[in-house]
Design a protein around this motif. Structure first.
Motif, PDB file in Angstrom:
ATOM      1  N   ARG A 164     -46.449  36.453  13.080  1.00 44.40           N
ATOM      2  CA  ARG A 164     -45.759  37.347  12.149  1.00 44.40           C
ATOM      3  C   ARG A 164     -45.937  36.818  10.733  1.00 44.40           C
ATOM      4  O   ARG A 164     -45.685  35.651  10.454  1.00 44.40           O
ATOM      5  CB  ARG A 164     -44.275  37.469  12.509  1.00 44.40           C
ATOM      6  CG  ARG A 164     -44.067  38.050  13.896  1.00 44.40           C
ATOM      7  CD  ARG A 164     -42.611  38.023  14.309  1.00 44.40           C
ATOM      8  NE  ARG A 164     -41.780  38.858  13.459  1.00 44.40           N
ATOM      9  CZ  ARG A 164     -40.780  38.403  12.720  1.00 44.40           C
ATOM     10  NH1 ARG A 164     -40.492  37.117  12.723  1.00 44.40           N
ATOM     11  NH2 ARG A 164     -40.071  39.228  11.983  1.00 44.40           N
TER      12      ARG A 164
ATOM     13  N   SER B 169     -47.716  40.370  19.646  1.00 43.04           N
ATOM     14  CA  SER B 169     -49.020  40.776  19.100  1.00 43.04           C
ATOM     15  C   SER B 169     -49.526  39.788  18.054  1.00 43.04           C
ATOM     16  O   SER B 169     -50.218  40.161  17.123  1.00 43.04           O
ATOM     17  CB  SER B 169     -48.925  42.182  18.492  1.00 43.04           C
ATOM     18  OG  SER B 169     -47.911  42.225  17.504  1.00 43.04           O
TER      19      SER B 169
ATOM     20  N   ASN C 276     -43.991  43.209  18.550  1.00 45.46           N
ATOM     21  CA  ASN C 276     -44.153  41.766  18.354  1.00 45.46           C
ATOM     22  C   ASN C 276     -42.820  41.043  18.495  1.00 45.46           C
ATOM     23  O   ASN C 276     -42.005  41.018  17.569  1.00 45.46           O
ATOM     24  CB  ASN C 276     -44.760  41.484  16.978  1.00 45.46           C
ATOM     25  CG  ASN C 276     -45.311  40.075  16.890  1.00 45.46           C
ATOM     26  OD1 ASN C 276     -45.146  39.264  17.805  1.00 45.46           O
ATOM     27  ND2 ASN C 276     -45.979  39.782  15.786  1.00 45.46           N
TER      28      ASN C 276
END
Length: 938
Positions: free
Chosen positions: A739, A736, A705
């Motif tokens: 966060r 991804s 990420n």
């Protein structure tokens, strides 16, 4: 930068030495006559004995180097003057008849000052980049003052003496004491004096000003002095200046004879070995240091034959260093270290070349002999069977270093220095070309013969056992039998334990990007926002030196977030650190380190108080290799037990009691965690509880990420050419989703009163860090004013702290522009028990600064210097690059960097008055919320 770190630029250190005879290795009949001084050097000796060297040179362009030398050093002192040569050097860089606080005057004029005290000489060097006549005149006047105008003022001697005492106090007392134990053994049988720091400290503490003045009068005299000027200068003009300034100098009526100092400088290699045992209180492992002592042929260069032998030594060191490095590129080598230049060949004033092999002996007495034999066998292989390919590669490196470095102004000045002090040669460009021809004719057999003699551990070698009980230490004869047996056995071919790689395996499959969203501002910064939410800033600048041409600096940062789970948080920190000591599934750690070294590439995974960091440097031609390597780390880290255990071992060593404690960074994380308990401090983590499976899962999650990442690309490039290439790679970096967690950006205690103590083993003094936080409106004018206030704060605080500390620090920085939080900072080390007095002196000096303020003359000089420095930094880069950290902090703290750059010099030059500066000093330097951190030994 050159891949080889040592300067081989026609040998920078010269002197008297004792040599083994290598006449049998020469195929040529080389002259032993002294090489005459280059005819293009204007060399002269005045009637009073004063010597000068003048050389027209323009490498680097526009730089002038000036040196003042005195053939007098620490060996010229009497028993009641120990360390006085060093003390006089400290006086000279500050107190001259015409220039009190010389270092400040030079700084505001953009002139760099360095000084040294050696056994037989003392030297002062000025470097003037982009010189003009005004700066050159100032430099020449300073040379004149160093020759005759040093002021030994009783009211300032405490400051200079304190600075000396501070310099003699090592930051890492443990490492220093251990090295001194070894050095005392090394020097014991070569008849060269060991410097006892206790005697030096006592001498400075009880210094006699009259004896200091006697030393100055005895040895600072024209027939022991020389001045050197190298740069794009008018030789006739400078020579006239020298004749006018230095012809009138006179020395004492009765001159002291320096022969006793020169005699003390001689050394003697006897051929005998030494066998010793010492204790190490922090690193209790059993180990053996095998220290070989050989003549350092780089020290004496007078003739072609001297040069030839020194070149053989250079080639030998290049090959052996590379072979040692390759051998250590494995998880379980037979020795843990093997250096041909231990501590920079510092023994006997660099006349003796010191080699060090360190052998970890384990804890089984029965295996000590086997471990010694295995290590000696490995060392023997490394010294044997050189190949023609290795010789040619070493020759190319040496010639390349000569071309790049040997004829720079500073290196030419160093050569003339050694011609004056040690009567060594200083060849011209044409003569260097002739000597390079000799290098090409040097044969493999000559080099191998040199290596055979160099490797022989049966003579002039010290065996120092550390922590091994005496009952288990092999006797002298047994050690000699072990070595002799190894030397008599057949020698296998040398093979590197790693398969070297010439390129990084391609793993990114990039796709063409049809459209890029670009924005270029008026200060030349181009901003790119990619579809995967990665932001990229491009800022090209000009390289200051040729080695930075096409050099690119790459800085990535991503906010650290904490979701409340401490275990996952620590695992993520460790996962980001993991690539530091490991490789990838495609190339192991040792292959990658060798590739980076050979291609002058840097790549580091770290963090600061709030961000994960990816920091890198590379040349434009290696851009594709760099991004493929970076993507390998992201996609497929080295995932096997040996790599994991190696990483864990390195992490544990870094937090061990005997870890390096040079500088002040070793306690920085301790202070940061007091300000913010969530500061990413790896030292507090227990590595016993970390397992590979959990770490690899955290690694995969972390590097999957890249959301919120910002990359700053600076250096020598054209944005239009680079932006598309880099965007292709960064667009492939995985994201991804969002966060989770809170950004770690706040210091809960950053603006409150703190008085705390931190304890560390292995140090023998105290360290103090003092912060004065305050809320200030972060307007651009206030930022400009604070930079000037910082300078005044630094100059005043450092002056008073020098009474007890060699390298104190003072200044200030914005902690958080958004929160208007700024902090002034004072740091110093101290003799144990004296830190409170130094703190009180600091506070008193702050009161004086607030009362006295600064005058208009000071302000005008510092505005001029600050303006020139700012323009230089934003327009070019070299060893220092202004832009990466400036842009990172600006983005983090919400600073309008475009407005700041455009307005800074205008405000500085036109809208800052003496009243403004003094008002800022009074209003902004406050002790109301003082934060005091004291670091003490365990």
């Amino acid at each position: 930068m050159m891949a080889i770190k040592k300067h081989y630029a026609f040998i920078l250190l010269f002197g008297f030495s004792t040599f083994l005879s290598y006449s049998q290795i020469f195929q040529q009949s080389l002259s032993e006559k002294a090489i005459p001084l280059d005819s293009t050097v204007r060399f002269g000796v005045l009637d009073n004995g004063f010597t000068y060297y003048l050389k027209n040179n323009n490498n680097p362009k526009g730089e002038v180097v000036l040196k003042m030398l005195v053939k007098s050093g620490s060996f010229h002192t009497d028993e009641d003057q120990i360390e006085y040569a060093h003390l006089l050097e400290h006086v000279a860089v500050k107190d001259l008849e015409k220039f009190k606080d010389l270092d400040v005057i030079l700084t505001v004029n953009g002139i760099h000052l360095t000084a040294f005290t050696r056994r037989l000489s003392t030297g002062y060097t000025l470097r003037i980049p982009n010189y003009n006549q005004e700066k050159l005149n100032l430099g020449l006047n300073v040379l004149e003052q160093w020759a005759e105008g040093i002021v030994i003022d009783s009211s300032r001697l405490d400051m200079h003496a304190g600075s000396i005492l501070g310099e003699m106090r090592p930051n890492d007392t443990y490492a220093s004491n251990l090295y001194d134990k070894k050095l005392k053994i090394i020097l014991k049988n070569i008849e060269f004096p060991f410097k006892d720091s206790k005697e030096s400290i006592e001498s400075i503490k009880t210094l006699n000003i009259n004896r200091l003045r006697n030393f100055y009068k005895d040895w600072y005299r024209p027939n022991l002095q020389a001045a050197i000027v190298v740069g794009p200068i008018n030789l006739d003009s400078i020579e006239n200046v020298f004749r006018n300034k230095f012809s009138r100098l006179s020395g004492p009526k009765i001159e002291r004879d320096p022969s006793s100092a020169i005699k003390k400088f001689n050394y003697q290699l006897t051929g005998k070995n030494q066998y010793e045992s010492i204790k190490d209180t922090l690193n209790t492992n059993w180990r053996l240091n095998i220290i070989s002592k050989r003549p350092n042929h780089e020290f004496k260069i007078k003739s072609e034959k001297d040069f030839y032998i020194a070149v053989i030594q250079n080639l030998y060191e290049l090959i052996i260093t590379e072979r040692n490095r390759n051998y250590l590129s494995q998880y379980n080598p037979k020795f843990s270290g093997n250096a041909v230049s231990y501590h920079g060949n510092g023994a006997a004033s660099s006349q003796v070349s010191i080699g060090l092999m360190n052998i970890e002996l384990g804890s089984e007495p029965s295996k000590i002999g086997i471990k010694i034999a295995d290590a000696v066998e490995a060392d023997k292989i490394i010294h044997s069977n050189f190949t023609l390919e290795e010789l040619n590669e070493a020759k190319e490196k040496l010639i390349s270093a000569w071309k790049d470095e040997s004829l720079s102004s500073i290196n030419l000045a160093n050569q003339y220095e050694n011609h004056f002090v040690y009567q060594n040669s200083a060849p011209s460009e044409n003569r260097l070309k002739n000597l390079q021809k000799l290098l090409q004719e040097l044969t493999l057999s000559e080099l191998q013969n040199f290596s055979e003699n160099r490797k022989n551990l049966l003579k002039d070698t010290d065996f120092i056992f550390i922590n091994v009980p005496e009952t288990f230490i092999p006797g002298e004869k047994k050690i000699e039998r072990i070595i002799s047996k190894v030397y008599k056995s057949n020698t296998p071919e040398n093979h590197s334990p790693i398969n070297k790689i010439d390129e990084i395996k391609e793993v990114i499959k990039v796709e063409e990007i049809s459209e890029l969203s670009l924005n270029e501002d008026v200060i030349g910064i181009t901003t790119l926002k990619l579809k995967n939410n990665i932001k990229v800033l491009f800022k090209p600048t000009a390289p200051q030196y040729s080695q930075f041409k096409n050099r690119i600096e790459f800085l990535g940062f991503q906010p650290i977030r904490f979701d409340g789970d401490s275990i996952n948080y620590e695992l993520e920190l460790l996962a980001h650190n993991y690539p530091t000591f490991t490789g990838t599934d495609h190339h192991n750690h040792f292959q990658i380190e060798e590739f980076k070294r050979n291609h002058n590439m840097k790549l580091n995974f770290g963090f600061d108080h709030a961000n994960f960091l990816i920091e890198a440097q590379f040349y434009k031609k290696n851009l594709h290799d760099f991004f493929n390597l970076l993507y390998q780390y992201i996609q497929s880290p080295e995932d096997h037990d040996q790599a994991f255990q190696y990483w864990k071992k390195k992490r544990i060593q870094r937090k061990s009691p005997y870890a390096n404690k040079g500088g002040s960074n070793f306690f920085k994380e301790g202070i940061e965690t007091i300000w913010n308990p969530l500061y990413p401090n790896l030292d507090k983590i227990s590595y016993d509880d970390i397992n590979k499976k959990a770490l690899m899962k955290a690694y995969k999650d972390h590097f999957s990420n890249f959301n919120e990442y910002t990359f700053i690309v600076t250096g020598d490039f054209k944005t239009k050419e680079l932006v598309k290439e880099i965007s292709l790679y960064l667009s492939e970096f995985p994201v991804s989703g969002r966060r989770e967690g809170k950004k770690i950006t706040e210091w809960s205690n950053r603006s409150e009163n703190i008085n705390d103590t931190l304890i560390y083993p292995g140090i023998g003094q105290s360290f103090s860090e003092i912060f004065l936080p305050i809320k200030i409106e972060p307007s651009i004018k206030n930022q400009v004013l604070l930079n000037l206030v910082n300078t005044a704060f630094y100059e005043r605080l450092v002056k008073v702290l020098h009474e007890d500390c060699y390298a104190p620090g003072a200044g200030g920085q914005w902690i958080d522009l958004n929160d208007s939080l700024y902090a002034f900072h004072i740091r110093f080390n101290s003799e144990l028990g004296n830190e409170h007095n130094m703190f009180l002196n600091s506070m008193n000096e702050i009161k004086k600064l607030k009362k006295d303020g600064i005058d208009n003359e000071w302000l005008e000089a510092h505005i001029k210097h600050a303006s020139q420095l700012f323009k230089s930094r934003i327009n070019s880069f070299g060893y220092f690059n202004f832009w990466p950290q400036f842009l990172k902090k600006s983005l983090e703290q919400g600073r309008n960097y475009e407005e700041y750059i455009l307005q800074y010099t205008g405000i500085l030059e036109n809208f800052v008055t003496q009243e403004d500066a003094n008002k800022a000093i009074n209003n902004y330097i406050k002790t109301d919320n003082l934060q005091k951190f004291l670091v003490l030994p365990e």
